[in-house]
Write a protein that holds these residues in place. Structure first.
Motif, PDB file in Angstrom:
ATOM      1  N   HIS A   1      24.555 101.499  49.510  1.00  0.00           N
ATOM      2  CA  HIS A   1      24.902 102.919  49.416  1.00  0.00           C
ATOM      3  C   HIS A   1      26.357 103.113  49.000  1.00  0.00           C
ATOM      4  N   GLU A   2      27.232 102.260  49.483  1.00  0.00           N
ATOM      5  CA  GLU A   2      28.654 102.408  49.175  1.00  0.00           C
ATOM      6  C   GLU A   2      28.909 102.389  47.679  1.00  0.00           C
ATOM      7  N   HIS A   3      28.124 101.594  46.960  1.00  0.00           N
ATOM      8  CA  HIS A   3      28.344 101.458  45.519  1.00  0.00           C
ATOM      9  C   HIS A   3      27.440 102.366  44.698  1.00  0.00           C
ATOM     10  N   CYS A   4      26.302 102.766  45.261  1.00  0.00           N
ATOM     11  CA  CYS A   4      25.327 103.557  44.493  1.00  0.00           C
ATOM     12  C   CYS A   4      25.502 105.064  44.659  1.00  0.00           C
ATOM     13  N   ASP A   5      25.850 105.504  45.849  1.00  0.00           N
ATOM     14  CA  ASP A   5      25.939 106.941  46.107  1.00  0.00           C
ATOM     15  C   ASP A   5      26.893 107.673  45.166  1.00  0.00           C
ATOM     16  N   PRO A   6      28.079 107.099  44.844  1.00  0.00           N
ATOM     17  CA  PRO A   6      28.985 107.818  43.942  1.00  0.00           C
ATOM     18  C   PRO A   6      28.395 108.057  42.552  1.00  0.00           C
ATOM     19  N   LEU A   7      27.393 107.264  42.167  1.00  0.00           N
ATOM     20  CA  LEU A   7      26.792 107.426  40.843  1.00  0.00           C
ATOM     21  C   LEU A   7      25.803 108.587  40.801  1.00  0.00           C
ATOM     22  N   LEU A   8      25.367 109.038  41.974  1.00  0.00           N
ATOM     23  CA  LEU A   8      24.412 110.149  42.070  1.00  0.00           C
ATOM     24  C   LEU A   8      25.026 111.235  42.937  1.00  0.00           C
ATOM     25  N   SER A   9      26.203 111.692  42.536  1.00  0.00           N
ATOM     26  CA  SER A   9      26.979 112.602  43.377  1.00  0.00           C
ATOM     27  C   SER A   9      26.312 113.949  43.574  1.00  0.00           C
ATOM     28  N   ASN A  10      25.412 114.328  42.657  1.00  0.00           N
ATOM     29  CA  ASN A  10      24.751 115.633  42.792  1.00  0.00           C
ATOM     30  C   ASN A  10      23.339 115.512  43.342  1.00  0.00           C
ATOM     31  N   GLY A  11      23.015 114.351  43.910  1.00  0.00           N
ATOM     32  CA  GLY A  11      21.674 114.150  44.432  1.00  0.00           C
ATOM     33  C   GLY A  11      21.671 113.331  45.703  1.00  0.00           C
ATOM     34  N   ALA A  12      20.468 113.079  46.219  1.00  0.00           N
ATOM     35  CA  ALA A  12      20.289 112.299  47.443  1.00  0.00           C
ATOM     36  C   ALA A  12      19.558 111.003  47.102  1.00  0.00           C
ATOM     37  N   LEU A  13      20.134 109.888  47.522  1.00  0.00           N
ATOM     38  CA  LEU A  13      19.571 108.577  47.227  1.00  0.00           C
ATOM     39  C   LEU A  13      18.989 107.952  48.488  1.00  0.00           C
ATOM     40  N   THR A  14      17.727 107.531  48.408  1.00  0.00           N
ATOM     41  CA  THR A  14      17.069 106.772  49.472  1.00  0.00           C
ATOM     42  C   THR A  14      16.924 105.335  49.000  1.00  0.00           C
ATOM     43  N   ILE A  15      17.342 104.384  49.841  1.00  0.00           N
ATOM     44  CA  ILE A  15      17.248 102.966  49.467  1.00  0.00           C
ATOM     45  C   ILE A  15      16.248 102.279  50.378  1.00  0.00           C
ATOM     46  N   LEU A  16      15.289 101.577  49.765  1.00  0.00           N
ATOM     47  CA  LEU A  16      14.275 100.817  50.497  1.00  0.00           C
ATOM     48  C   LEU A  16      14.449  99.345  50.189  1.00  0.00           C
ATOM     49  N   LEU A  17      14.615  98.532  51.231  1.00  0.00           N
ATOM     50  CA  LEU A  17      14.732  97.085  51.074  1.00  0.00           C
ATOM     51  C   LEU A  17      13.373  96.457  51.368  1.00  0.00           C
ATOM     52  N   ILE A  18      12.875  95.621  50.451  1.00  0.00           N
ATOM     53  CA  ILE A  18      11.511  95.097  50.527  1.00  0.00           C
ATOM     54  C   ILE A  18      11.549  93.584  50.672  1.00  0.00           C
ATOM     55  N   ASP A  19      10.781  93.056  51.641  1.00  0.00           N
ATOM     56  CA  ASP A  19      10.718  91.600  51.742  1.00  0.00           C
ATOM     57  C   ASP A  19       9.577  91.062  50.888  1.00  0.00           C
ATOM     58  N   ASP A  20       9.421  89.726  50.848  1.00  0.00           N
ATOM     59  CA  ASP A  20       8.450  89.111  49.931  1.00  0.00           C
ATOM     60  C   ASP A  20       7.010  89.463  50.269  1.00  0.00           C
ATOM     61  N   ASN A  21       6.754  89.854  51.504  1.00  0.00           N
ATOM     62  CA  ASN A  21       5.398  90.198  51.919  1.00  0.00           C
ATOM     63  C   ASN A  21       5.094  91.683  51.799  1.00  0.00           C
ATOM     64  N   GLY A  22       6.052  92.436  51.297  1.00  0.00           N
ATOM     65  CA  GLY A  22       5.831  93.858  51.099  1.00  0.00           C
ATOM     66  C   GLY A  22       6.288  94.740  52.244  1.00  0.00           C
ATOM     67  N   LYS A  23       6.882  94.150  53.297  1.00  0.00           N
ATOM     68  CA  LYS A  23       7.402  94.986  54.376  1.00  0.00           C
ATOM     69  C   LYS A  23       8.620  95.739  53.879  1.00  0.00           C
ATOM     70  N   ILE A  24       8.676  97.020  54.201  1.00  0.00           N
ATOM     71  CA  ILE A  24       9.749  97.875  53.711  1.00  0.00           C
ATOM     72  C   ILE A  24      10.669  98.265  54.860  1.00  0.00           C
ATOM     73  N   TYR A  25      11.943  98.016  54.654  1.00  0.00           N
ATOM     74  CA  TYR A  25      12.968  98.425  55.618  1.00  0.00           C
ATOM     75  C   TYR A  25      13.630  99.692  55.081  1.00  0.00           C
ATOM     76  N   GLU A  26      13.510 100.764  55.847  1.00  0.00           N
ATOM     77  CA  GLU A  26      14.090 102.028  55.437  1.00  0.00           C
ATOM     78  C   GLU A  26      15.410 102.247  56.159  1.00  0.00           C
ATOM     79  N   GLU A  27      16.268 103.006  55.528  1.00  0.00           N
ATOM     80  CA  GLU A  27      17.559 103.296  56.149  1.00  0.00           C
ATOM     81  C   GLU A  27      17.357 104.181  57.374  1.00  0.00           C
ATOM     82  N   VAL A  28      18.168 103.946  58.365  1.00  0.00           N
ATOM     83  CA  VAL A  28      18.086 104.715  59.615  1.00  0.00           C
ATOM     84  C   VAL A  28      19.187 105.757  59.637  1.00  0.00           C
TER      85      VAL A  28
END
Length: 642
Positions: A615-642
């Motif tokens: 987020h520290e590096h990506c958020d400034p690139l989308l200053s007029n919007g909201a960014l959701t980041i999902l981290l995915i492991d090899d088995n498809g489990k998704i870690y969402e930001e809290v």
């Protein structure tokens, strides 16, 4: 049909500048896939449907609706300088297929047939070549649900006189109902597909009892052999589960037609390669083959020569997505080979020779199943020979010491060879050993990242899809921009960007209601994709990322390509410490190993740390919007930001 005025005007304007040289006959799933392939070119084309009713968003294509007879079709092709036709119409549209071929022959225009993929014919199904072959005596007093379309009603009316109660399932469209009545069907005999299904829904029995006096479950069902994209497998499974008799009308065989197509494909990669061959200027860059596909082609050729003595110049290769493409091969003393074709993608392996030898080993004294089980081997063993590297570090698909032939190519080789060798066991217990080698592979490998990754002695045999889609950086970024424009034009409130097909499949489950166009592939260009979203004023963006790219992104690398950056172990160690994890990572080669090395009760904390740094590096690139980041492991489990 969904087609925005913006893109319609854009397509027309493009046609004023340069002629649309390709005409697609669609209206099917294959037609939609064909359009997606042609969109990648950036060149204009025409897309024709009989009814003009298909949900489709085109960027460079121009849609035309209405049936065309041979003279109208010929006139259209002459006026618009059509140089290639893609016949992606329904497999049972025999009259259209013949009209297309006849017209194209008169103008010397090549035709590519986009076929469906068909499963093997189930022996539990009653297969017929024609409606007249139905055995009415077997259905006397029973109810038959016919799902073969409104045009087939007149061909089935004779069954009613033989004591069969026939129910016709058709599209819930006024023109279809009127045509059904004209052929003698009563309202009580009609039930309907949902109009949005276009007749291909696997839900052929569900809700069939809501019209007239149709029984809750008909006794038998009549289907067309509509292939995988037509939901045939699902329809059969549903009918079997309900205890229904199943009768299937065989698809028309293309090979029996007097005038063959210039090329036949059954998937997007085959279509693209056919267009590249027949109309070289349509795509600015040409596709290539992975080393895995080349190794598979060589293995198929070697096996065919061993089993039958045949030495064809091309062999059919079954790709991981289920489609089949033809690949050129050659033969040497005791081996077959395939020349690596990179297309316009820069690759040091372009032009190299990939060889395969195949030998049969008899399994003595035991059944084949016992031998394979006790030796923990497969019916087709795959080995690496000269010029194929070896894994020396953990973290790959196979342990250190194994040949650097990745999982996907191994599965592709094995699947293709099993299809060839199974009929040749003749009661003997055999294991087939396929050895892949690459002359000069050890020298070529020095110009790759293999030494840095711990692969020594040669090149890797790799590839997930089997095809290399070429893109210069500029062309790829332009394609991202076009996809983002289409995503915005679709009206979706959110755009989901992913690194590739694997991560997209996992993330799609979280957004089942988003249109297909809302999912965009960024490859390695995370930063540029987010900047494009900002420029297009896209307010909600979800970024799906797997750990290999995520650790690079978290370190501030907005282009994650391995040519530009590698994993920064010092920074990874910092993120682990921030997450309360203390482990030794000196020996890891790939970031995905962290999922196994880190304590399971700290994985959530680690995921949150990685997401926070991204987020520290990506958020400034989308200053007029909201960014959701999902981290995915090899088995498809998704870690969402809290």
């Amino acid at each position: 049909m969904f087609f925005t005025s913006f893109f319609r005007n854009f397509a027309i304007k493009m046609c004023e500048v340069t002629n649309a040289m390709i005409l697609v006959f669609g209206g099917t799933t294959e037609g939609r896939k064909a359009a997606e392939v042609l969109e990648e070119s950036g060149s204009p084309y025409f897309y024709s449907t009989k009814t003009g009713v298909q949900e489709l968003t085109l960027h460079h294509g121009q849609c035309i609706g209405g049936a065309l007879d041979i003279e109208a079709m010929r006139l259209f092709c002459v006026e618009h300088d059509i140089r290639l036709i893609v016949d992606a119409a329904h497999p049972f549209a025999c009259q259209l297929h013949e009209t297309v071929i006849g017209m194209a022959e008169s103008l010397a225009i090549p035709v590519v047939r986009y076929e469906r993929i068909y499963p093997p014919r189930d022996p539990d199904i009653t297969w017929i070549d024609d409606y007249s072959h139905i055995k009415a005596t077997d259905l006397h007093g029973l109810t038959l649900l016919a799902t073969t379309g409104v045009q087939s009603i007149s061909k089935l009316k004779w069954l009613e006189a033989e004591g069969v109660k026939v129910i016709y399932r058709i599209l819930n469209r006024e023109s279809s109902i009127q045509l059904a009545h004209q052929q003698g069907a009563s309202d009580e005999q009609l039930c309907f597909y949902d109009l949005t299904d276009h007749g291909d829904s696997p839900r052929v029995i569900h809700d069939a009892s809501h019209t007239g006096d149709i029984p809750h479950v008909p006794d038998a069902i009549l289907l067309k052999e509509s292939g995988l994209s037509g939901g045939f497998v699902e329809k059969v499974a549903e009918a079997k589960a309900k205890g229904m008799r199943i009768i299937a009308l065989k698809r028309p065989e293309i090979a029996q037609r007097n005038r063959p197509y210039c090329a036949i494909c059954n998937g997007p990669y085959g279509l693209r390669r056919a267009v590249e061959k027949l109309l070289p200027d349509f795509f600015p860059l040409h596709s290539g083959l992975t080393t895995g596909t080349c190794a598979t082609a060589a293995a198929i050729a070697a096996t065919r020569r061993l089993l039958t003595g045949e030495t064809p110049k091309e062999v059919p290769v079954l790709l991981p997505d289920g489609e089949t493409i033809a690949v050129a091969v050659g033969y040497g003393d005791g081996y077959a080979y395939c020349i690596k074709e990179a297309g316009d993608d820069p690759d040091v392996t372009d032009g190299i020779e990939i060889r395969a030898t195949v030998a049969a080993e008899d399994l003595h004294g035991q059944t084949r199943e016992q031998e394979l089980r006790e030796t923990s081997c497969e019916s087709v063993a795959i080995e690496g020979g000269e010029g194929v590297g070896r894994f020396t570090l953990p973290g790959f698909d196979f342990p250190p010491g194994e040949a650097a032939i990745n999982k996907a190519p191994r599965e592709m080789i094995r699947n293709n060879l099993e299809r060839l060798t199974n009929p040749f066991h003749s009661g003997r217990n055999r294991r087939w050993v396929c050895t892949i080698s690459v002359p000069n592979g050890s020298e070529i490998a020095k110009r790759t990242f293999n030494p840095r990754l711990g692969i020594e002695g040669g090149i890797s045999i790799i590839g997930v899809s089997g095809i290399v889609k070429p893109f210069s950086e500029e062309a790829f970024i332009n394609s991202i921009r076009k996809c983002m424009e289409v995503a915005k034009a679709s009206g979706s409130e959110r755009v989901v960007i992913n690194s590739g097909g694997k991560s997209e499949r996992f993330v799609k489950a979280l957004y089942p209601d988003l249109p297909r166009q809302a999912f965009v592939e960024y490859g390695n260009y995370v930063g540029k994709t987010l900047r494009i979203a900002h420029e297009l004023n896209i307010r909600k963006v979800t970024l799906g990322v797997m750990l290999g790219k995520a650790v690079k992104l978290a370190a501030g690398n907005l282009d994650t390509h391995s040519r530009k950056t590698v994993m920064d172990k010092a920074f990874v160690l910092q993120m682990l410490e921030e997450s309360g994890i203390s482990i030794d990572i000196n020996n890891i080669t790939l970031a995905r190993e962290l999922w196994e090395k880190a304590p399971s009760d700290h994985l959530q904390d680690f995921a949150q740390t990685v997401i926070r740094h991204c987020h520290e590096h990506c958020d400034p690139l989308l200053s007029n919007g909201a960014l959701t980041i999902l981290l995915i492991d090899d088995n498809g489990k998704i870690y969402e930001e809290v």
